[in-house]
Enzyme design. Structure first.
Site, mmCIF file in Angstrom:
data_model
loop_
_atom_site.group_PDB
_atom_site.id
_atom_site.type_symbol
_atom_site.label_atom_id
_atom_site.label_comp_id
_atom_site.label_asym_id
_atom_site.label_seq_id
_atom_site.Cartn_x
_atom_site.Cartn_y
_atom_site.Cartn_z
ATOM 1 C CE1 TYR A 127 -4.394 -2.089 5.158
ATOM 2 C CE2 TYR A 127 -3.417 0.017 4.563
ATOM 3 C CZ TYR A 127 -3.998 -1.184 4.193
ATOM 4 O OH TYR A 127 -4.186 -1.468 2.860
ATOM 5 C CB SER A 175 -0.853 -0.003 1.283
ATOM 6 O OG SER A 175 -1.499 1.244 1.476
#
Ligand code: NAD
Length: 259
Positions: free
Chosen positions: A163, A150
Site C-alpha cells: 500500500y 496517503s
C-alpha cells in the site's frame, strides 16, 4: 453570511468527477461538490452505492450522474470521460480517489496476488484516470486534478509495504504530471490523509481491533479524520483558490507526519 455564500457557490457550473464515490471519502467529496454547485459525476464499481451517492446530491439540490466504472480498465475509464463530456459538455475537476487497502502484513509475508491487486487499483487506476482526464483537459486548455494518496505516500507504513509503495507511486505520478502539464493550464495535486473514519478503516479495525488505540495515538490530534475533512482539502486543491499550487502533496493528517 456573504462569505459562506461565496464558499457554497465556488463550484457553480463546474463539472467535477469523483472516483470511488460510492462511499467513504469519495462520497463525502461528491456530496460536498454538489452542495457547492458543481455538476458531479459519481464513479465507482458499486452500482448501489454510486446511485445512493447521486441521490444524496440530488436531494441536496445538486446535479449528479452515476457512471459505473472500474478504474483498472482502460476502456471503462475512457468511456467514463466520454460520458462525462457527452452529458455535461466538459470536465473541469477530477478527484481520483478510488483505492484499496487489504490485509496488513510485513513485506516478506505478502504474496504476489496481494501486490497485483493493490497496485492495479491504486497505481494503474490512478494513472488511467489521469491519462484520459488530461486528454480532455488539454482540449479545453484548463483543468484541476487531485489524487488521493496517503500519509503512506510520504512516509513508511509498517505492515502496509505494498500500500505504501502504491501511494508513493501516486505521489510520483502527481509531481511528474504536474510538471508536464503546468503550462497547459492543468494543475495536479494530491491529498495525503492520515487515518480516516470510512468503511475502509472499519474493515481494517474489524481485522485488528486491538490496533485502534495505537492508530489514534499516531495522530498528535489523538483522533481519526472525518471524510468531510479530507473532502474540504480536495475541494480547495480543485478550486481556483489554489490557482498557484501544483505538484503539491497536502497532508491532512492531524499532525501525523509532523513528528
Ligand atoms: P472506502 O473503501 O470506504 O471507499 C473506496 C471506494 O472506492 C469504494 O466505494 C469502492 O467501491 C471504490 N473502488 C474500489 N476499487 C475501485 C475500482 N477498481 N474502481 C472504481 N472504484 C473502486 O475507502 P476510503 O477510506 O474512502 O478511501 C478512499 C481513498 O482514500 C483511497 O484511495 C484510500 O487509499 C485513501 N485513504 C484512505 C485512508 C483511510 O484511513 N480511510 C487513509 C489514507 C488514504
Amino acid at each position: 453570511m456573504a462569505r459562506e455564500k461565496q464558499k457554497e457557490s465556488s463550484f457553480e457550473g463546474k463539472v467535477v468527477l469523483v472516483t470511488g464515490a460510492a462511499g467513504g471519502i469519495g462520497r463525502a467529496a461528491a456530496v460536498a461538490f454538489g452542495r457547492a454547485g458543481a455538476c458531479v459525476v459519481v464513479a465507482d464499481t458499486s452500482v448501489d452505492g454510486g446511485h445512493a451517492t447521486a441521490a444524496m446530491i440530488v436531494e441536496n439540490g445538486g446535479k449528479a450522474l452515476f457512471v459505473q466504472c472500474n478504474v483498472t480498465r482502460a476502456a471503462e475509464v475512457e468511456a467514463l470521460i466520454d460520458k462525462t463530456v457527452a452529458y455535461y459538455g466538459r470536465l473541469d475537476c477530477a478527484f481520483n480517489n478510488a483505492g484499496i487497502d487489504e490485509e496488513h502484513l510485513p513485506l516478506a509475508d505478502a504474496d504476489e496476488a496481494l501486490f497485483d491487486r493493490i497496485m492495479n487499483v491504486n497505481v494503474k487506476g490512478t494513472w488511467l484516470c489521469m491519462k484520459y482526464e488530461i486528454r480532455q483537459m488539454l482540449k479545453q486548455g484548463s483543468g484541476s486534478i487531485v489524487n488521493t494518496a496517503s500519509v503512506a505516500g510520504l512516509v513508511g507504513a509498517p505492515t502496509q509495504p505494498i500500500y505504501a509503495a502504491s501511494k508513493h507511486a501516486v505521489v510520483g505520478m502527481t509531481k511528474t504530471a504536474a510538471a508536464e502539464y503546468a503550462r497547459e493550464g492543468i494543475r495536479i495535486n494530491s491529498v495525503c490523509p492520515g487515518v480516516v473514519n470510512t468503511p475502509m478503516m472499519g474493515r481494517a479495525l474489524e481485522r485488528e481491533p486491538l490496533r485502534e488505540k495505537k492508530l489514534r495515538n499516531v495522530h498528535p490530534m489523538g483522533r481519526f479524520a472525518e471524510p468531510s475533512e479530507i473532502a474540504s482539502a480536495a475541494m480547495w486543491l480543485c478550486s481556483d483558490q489554489s490557482s498557484f499550487v501544483t505538484g503539491h502533496q497536502l497532508a491532512v493528517d492531524g499532525g501525523l507526519t509532523a513528528i
